[in-house]
Design an enzyme around this catalytic site. Structure first.
Site, PDB file in Angstrom:
ATOM      1  N   GLY A  46       0.810  -1.012   0.100  1.00 42.70           N
ATOM      2  CA  GLY A  46      -0.131   0.616  -0.062  1.00 42.70           C
ATOM      3  C   GLY A  46       0.859   1.467   0.467  1.00 42.70           C
ATOM      4  O   GLY A  46       1.928   1.171   0.147  1.00 42.70           O
ATOM      5  N   GLN A  51       3.070  10.274   1.373  1.00 38.77           N
ATOM      6  CA  GLN A  51       4.038   9.439   1.864  1.00 38.77           C
ATOM      7  C   GLN A  51       5.163   9.642  -0.065  1.00 38.77           C
ATOM      8  O   GLN A  51       6.589   8.957   0.431  1.00 38.77           O
ATOM      9  CB  GLN A  51       4.222   8.505   1.722  1.00 38.77           C
ATOM     10  CG  GLN A  51       3.690   6.990   2.691  1.00 38.77           C
ATOM     11  CD  GLN A  51       3.598   6.088   2.683  1.00 38.77           C
ATOM     12  OE1 GLN A  51       2.537   5.267   2.521  1.00 38.77           O
ATOM     13  NE2 GLN A  51       4.369   5.245   3.213  1.00 38.77           N
ATOM     14  N   CYS A  91       5.863  -0.209   7.219  1.00 36.69           N
ATOM     15  CA  CYS A  91       5.341   0.899   6.252  1.00 36.69           C
ATOM     16  C   CYS A  91       6.630   1.255   5.309  1.00 36.69           C
ATOM     17  O   CYS A  91       7.805   1.447   6.012  1.00 36.69           O
ATOM     18  CB  CYS A  91       5.015   2.165   6.998  1.00 36.69           C
ATOM     19  SG  CYS A  91       4.793   3.776   6.289  1.00 36.69           S
ATOM     20  N   LEU A  92       6.482   1.553   4.275  1.00 37.17           N
ATOM     21  CA  LEU A  92       7.537   2.086   3.468  1.00 37.17           C
ATOM     22  C   LEU A  92       8.112   3.081   4.146  1.00 37.17           C
ATOM     23  O   LEU A  92       9.700   3.120   3.708  1.00 37.17           O
ATOM     24  CB  LEU A  92       6.799   2.090   2.526  1.00 37.17           C
ATOM     25  CG  LEU A  92       6.636   0.653   1.139  1.00 37.17           C
ATOM     26  CD1 LEU A  92       5.836   1.265  -0.076  1.00 37.17           C
ATOM     27  CD2 LEU A  92       7.935  -0.216   1.464  1.00 37.17           C
ATOM     28  N   HIS A 133      -4.485   1.512   7.183  1.00 34.04           N
ATOM     29  CA  HIS A 133      -3.183   1.610   7.209  1.00 34.04           C
ATOM     30  C   HIS A 133      -3.245   3.620   7.154  1.00 34.04           C
ATOM     31  O   HIS A 133      -2.514   4.218   6.886  1.00 34.04           O
ATOM     32  CB  HIS A 133      -2.049   1.170   7.455  1.00 34.04           C
ATOM     33  CG  HIS A 133      -0.669   1.451   7.069  1.00 34.04           C
ATOM     34  ND1 HIS A 133       0.181   1.371   8.057  1.00 34.04           N
ATOM     35  CD2 HIS A 133       0.220   2.044   6.536  1.00 34.04           C
ATOM     36  CE1 HIS A 133       1.240   1.501   8.110  1.00 34.04           C
ATOM     37  NE2 HIS A 133       1.191   2.176   6.882  1.00 34.04           N
ATOM     38  N   GLU A 134      -3.266   3.169   5.600  1.00 30.74           N
ATOM     39  CA  GLU A 134      -3.055   4.091   4.088  1.00 30.74           C
ATOM     40  C   GLU A 134      -3.931   5.535   4.115  1.00 30.74           C
ATOM     41  O   GLU A 134      -3.716   6.283   4.383  1.00 30.74           O
ATOM     42  CB  GLU A 134      -3.182   3.800   3.449  1.00 30.74           C
ATOM     43  CG  GLU A 134      -2.946   2.537   2.460  1.00 30.74           C
ATOM     44  CD  GLU A 134      -1.554   2.290   2.680  1.00 30.74           C
ATOM     45  OE1 GLU A 134      -1.092   3.952   2.952  1.00 30.74           O
ATOM     46  OE2 GLU A 134      -0.277   1.536   3.278  1.00 30.74           O
ATOM     47  N   HIS A 137      -2.444   7.895   7.177  1.00 32.08           N
ATOM     48  CA  HIS A 137      -1.170   8.844   6.061  1.00 32.08           C
ATOM     49  C   HIS A 137      -2.010  10.106   5.688  1.00 32.08           C
ATOM     50  O   HIS A 137      -1.579  11.144   6.020  1.00 32.08           O
ATOM     51  CB  HIS A 137      -1.130   7.536   4.973  1.00 32.08           C
ATOM     52  CG  HIS A 137       0.166   7.165   5.146  1.00 32.08           C
ATOM     53  ND1 HIS A 137       1.976   7.436   6.301  1.00 32.08           N
ATOM     54  CD2 HIS A 137       0.142   5.568   5.365  1.00 32.08           C
ATOM     55  CE1 HIS A 137       2.219   6.499   6.267  1.00 32.08           C
ATOM     56  NE2 HIS A 137       1.980   5.465   5.756  1.00 32.08           N
TER      57      HIS A 137
HETATM   58 NI    NI Z   1       2.492   3.129   6.012  1.00 36.04          NI
END
Ligand code: NI
Length: 169
Positions: A46, A51, A91-92, A133-134, A137
């Protein structure tokens, strides 16, 4: 298409609140394609526009094992959330850090696709966790923000060290 640079925690830009997409232009479709390519290349399941330092309400997700099920959520809204699930998240924007976060086990989300067409989707398990989660963000929240103060401090120290080492390299 292009792979976009991903902001890393604790970059203050990850705290910005995204604004809604109002016009579904070809630029939006390019942005969605670039975000998908960036997510697959990372590799991740995701990615939120926040991000990649784009503060519009855009998310891409693919939790399928063979990366064949790209889901695009523009202007997502939770219209139902119930139950409870605790899963290990990563998370990236916080590489190599994983921890348990409590989320709603079942959600219903309303969003628009890359062309602006509205849809609703029901989700459980990994997909439900990933959407929440997304969506966090887009509100300037990273999963680390759900952890204890002590754990947050540890993650911040670890990430600062990583960034110092990257600078030296
Ligand atoms: Ni994330």
């Amino acid at each position: 298409m292009a792979i976009l640079p991903i902001l890393e925690y604790p970059d203050p830009r990850l705290k910005r609140i995204a604004r809604p997409v109002t016009e579904f232009t070809p630029e939006i479709q390019r942005r969605v394609a670039d975000m998908a390519e960036t997510m697959y290349a990372a590799p991740g399941i995701g990615l939120a526009a926040t991000q990649v330092d784009d503060h519009r309400r855009i998310i891409v997700i693919d939790v399928s094992p063979d990366k064949s099920d790209l889901k695009v959520f523009i202007n997502p809204e939770l219209i139902e959330a119930d139950g409870e699930i605790v899963g290990e998240e990563g998370c990236l924007s916080v590489p190599q850090v994983f921890d348990r976060v409590r989320r709603a086990a079942h959600i219903r989300v309303r969003a628009q696709d890359a062309t602006g067409k509205p849809f609703e989707l029901e989700a459980t398990e990994l997909l439900a966790v990933c959407i929440q989660h997304e969506m966090d963000h887009l509100m300037g929240i990273v999963f680390v923000d759900h952890l204890s103060q002590l754990k947050q401090m540890r993650v911040r120290n670890r990430m600062n060290k990583r960034h110092r080492e990257a600078q030296r390299a």
